[in-house]
Design an enzyme around this catalytic site. Structure first.
Site, PDB file in Angstrom:
ATOM      1  N   SER A 126       0.792  -1.175   0.033  1.00  0.00           N
ATOM      2  CA  SER A 126       0.009  -0.059   0.150  1.00  0.00           C
ATOM      3  C   SER A 126       0.801   1.311  -0.031  1.00  0.00           C
ATOM      4  O   SER A 126       0.189   2.427  -0.581  1.00  0.00           O
ATOM      5  CB  SER A 126      -0.886   0.083   1.291  1.00  0.00           C
ATOM      6  OG  SER A 126      -1.945  -1.174   1.126  1.00  0.00           O
ATOM      7  N   HIS A 169       1.225   4.815   4.531  1.00  0.00           N
ATOM      8  CA  HIS A 169       0.524   5.398   3.378  1.00  0.00           C
ATOM      9  C   HIS A 169       0.667   6.873   3.222  1.00  0.00           C
ATOM     10  O   HIS A 169       0.875   7.334   2.213  1.00  0.00           O
ATOM     11  CB  HIS A 169      -1.102   5.268   3.804  1.00  0.00           C
ATOM     12  CG  HIS A 169      -1.617   3.970   3.827  1.00  0.00           C
ATOM     13  ND1 HIS A 169      -2.921   3.742   4.745  1.00  0.00           N
ATOM     14  CD2 HIS A 169      -0.935   2.692   3.616  1.00  0.00           C
ATOM     15  CE1 HIS A 169      -2.997   2.465   4.321  1.00  0.00           C
ATOM     16  NE2 HIS A 169      -2.039   1.861   3.971  1.00  0.00           N
TER      17      HIS A 169
END
Length: 249
Positions: free
Chosen positions: A140, A197
């Site tokens: 991610s 992230h």
């Protein structure tokens, strides 16, 4: 879409239709799926190759900022990450070419890991929570970098957030960035690596900004060179400098 645990993404989706899988995206999907299958047999892989700042800094397990990207915590985790890699990465690879796309993907993934390690030095609960936490795994961080690039290059493309709400890509990136920031500053008990992230978004932005600045400088240099050469030809001025033409005696 939503993926849970470790470094899974939250709430990103895209209308279908990027077309056939490009070479680097295909390799990354196969590599991630292959490692995930091995994980089902060798359960210790996340402990050995997932990202933990204490292991990198104290145990000198310097491979973790790279290997964590190819591990996933569940079927839903890898499914949503690979689906997003195909949806957003395919057009970017077609536009950039395989070499630059691959470099950008790895820079974002490793940069996201470096951000997580640096954030572990923050005072208070955030730093403590990251420093000796459960291993962070998942693609991610790199995929959030792809989302950032997608929002910059295709700002008005519609993305279906959670498969329901059409949002222009530029606003979508702002929304997921705000969600990650607020979640990282919160309790952090949802099992999602929000700092990772944020790192993918930040490193992706810095990398592309640096590239654009280099490109702009090169264009300006070539333009100035053209103007100078044009003036020389107009006024019949010798360019000067070293004469590298062969001499005959």
């Amino acid at each position: 879409m939503r993926s849970r645990s470790y470094s899974g993404g939250s709430n990103f989706a895209h209308s279908f239709g990027p077309g056939p899988v490009t070479p680097a995206v295909k390799f990354l999907i196969f590599a991630n799926i292959g490692v995930f299958l091995i994980q089902q047999v060798v359960r210790e892989l996340p402990t050995m190759f997932g990202l933990r700042p204490i292991d990198v800094l104290v145990g000198l397990e310097v491979w973790q900022p790279v290997t964590y990207m190819f591990l996933h915590g569940s079927i839903s985790h890898i499914l949503f990450n690979m689906l997003s890699l195909w949806m957003f990465g395919t057009e970017l690879e077609r536009m950039w070419g395989t070499a630059f796309f691959s470099r950008y993907y790895m820079v974002c993934g490793v940069g996201a890991a470096a951000t997580t390690i640096l954030a572990s030095f923050l005072p208070g609960t955030i730093g403590l929570r990251l420093y000796d936490a459960a291993p962070t795994v998942g693609a991610s961080g790199a995929i959030y970098g792809l989302l950032l690039a997608y929002g910059l290059y295709f700002p008005d493309r519609q993305i279906l957030m959670s498969f329901l709400f059409p949002v222009p890509a530029k606003y979508f990136v702002m929304i997921i960035g705000a969600i990650s920031f607020l979640s990282a500053a919160g309790s952090g008990g949802d099992g999602v690596a929000h700092v990772t992230h944020l790192g993918g978004l930040l490193v992706g932005w810095l990398y592309l900004r640096g590239r654009r600045m280099r490109l702009a400088a090169e264009i300006q240099y070539q333009f100035n060179r053209w103007r100078i050469n044009r003036a020389r030809r107009r006024f019949d001025v010798h360019p000067g400098g070293r004469d590298d033409r062969p001499r005959y005696h």
